[in-house]
Design an enzyme around this catalytic site. Structure first.
Site, short mmCIF file in Angstrom:
data_model
loop_
_atom_site.label_atom_id
_atom_site.label_comp_id
_atom_site.label_asym_id
_atom_site.label_seq_id
_atom_site.Cartn_x
_atom_site.Cartn_y
_atom_site.Cartn_z
N GLY A 96 0.64 -1.29 -0.06
CA GLY A 96 -0.02 -0.16 -0.15
C GLY A 96 0.75 1.27 0.14
O GLY A 96 2.04 1.14 -0.58
N CYS A 97 0.31 2.21 0.67
CA CYS A 97 1.20 3.42 0.77
C CYS A 97 2.50 3.41 1.35
O CYS A 97 2.78 2.85 2.51
CB CYS A 97 0.41 4.46 1.52
SG CYS A 97 1.48 5.93 2.02
#
Length: 177
Positions: A9-10
């Site tokens: 993800g991020c």
């Protein structure tokens, strides 16, 4: 020094997690797994480049193993959501392990199989195993983001809970323990 490249993800979240571990010498946020040269944040966020937000980790295997990095990786993100982590949606937020050699590939495949067999998650793991390709470092303002901006609402709401989970589950592996 060994290298691991992981997408969860991020990259702000992922970077902060791995920077906290003993034996990790450097973590760099960046882009990997796409089909264009020299991507930047804006182009990656468009979803058109095929790159994932990822971190490249330089680590000392005498202190922390690739297997231990995998344990932290799977414990600190949701590997069951395709192209998504929380409110971040798109292929750039996919869960992926970019292996650097056949041994990393085998270890990752075997660990995923073990997690699936033990039914650790309530849904199937969708983490991809991809051969490491060219890693493009992200812009400077993305590096050490949590360290520099930990007071911001996103950091408090998204990154801090992951940090707390890391401290609860892996205290013995942390630099400050």
């Amino acid at each position: 020094m060994s290298k691991a490249t992981l997408a969860a993800g991020c990259f702000w979240c992922t970077e902060s997690i791995f920077l906290a571990l003993q034996g990790v010498r450097q973590v760099q946020s960046g882009y990997i797994g796409g089909h264009t040269s020299n991507p930047d944040y804006r182009s990656v966020c468009s979803g058109q480049t095929g790159h994932a937000e990822a971190v490249q980790i330089d680590f000392d295997e005498q202190i922390i193993s690739f297997s231990q990095l995998l344990q932290v990786f799977f414990a600190t993100h949701d590997p069951t959501t395709l192209n998504r982590q929380g409110h971040d949606v798109g292929s750039q937020y996919r869960s992926a392990i970019f292996y650097h050699d056949a041994e990393q590939q085998r270890m990752a495949r075997d660990y995923i199989a073990t997690l699936e067999q033990q039914q650790i998650f309530s849904a199937p793991i969708v983490t991809t195993l991809e051969a490491a390709s060219h890693f493009y470092p992200a812009e400077d303002y993305h590096q050490r983001y949590f360290e520099l901006h930990g007071h911001e609402p996103y950091c408090q709401a998204v990154i801090l809970p992951k940090q707390m989970k890391l401290r609860r589950q892996f205290a013995q592996w942390l630099k400050d323990s």
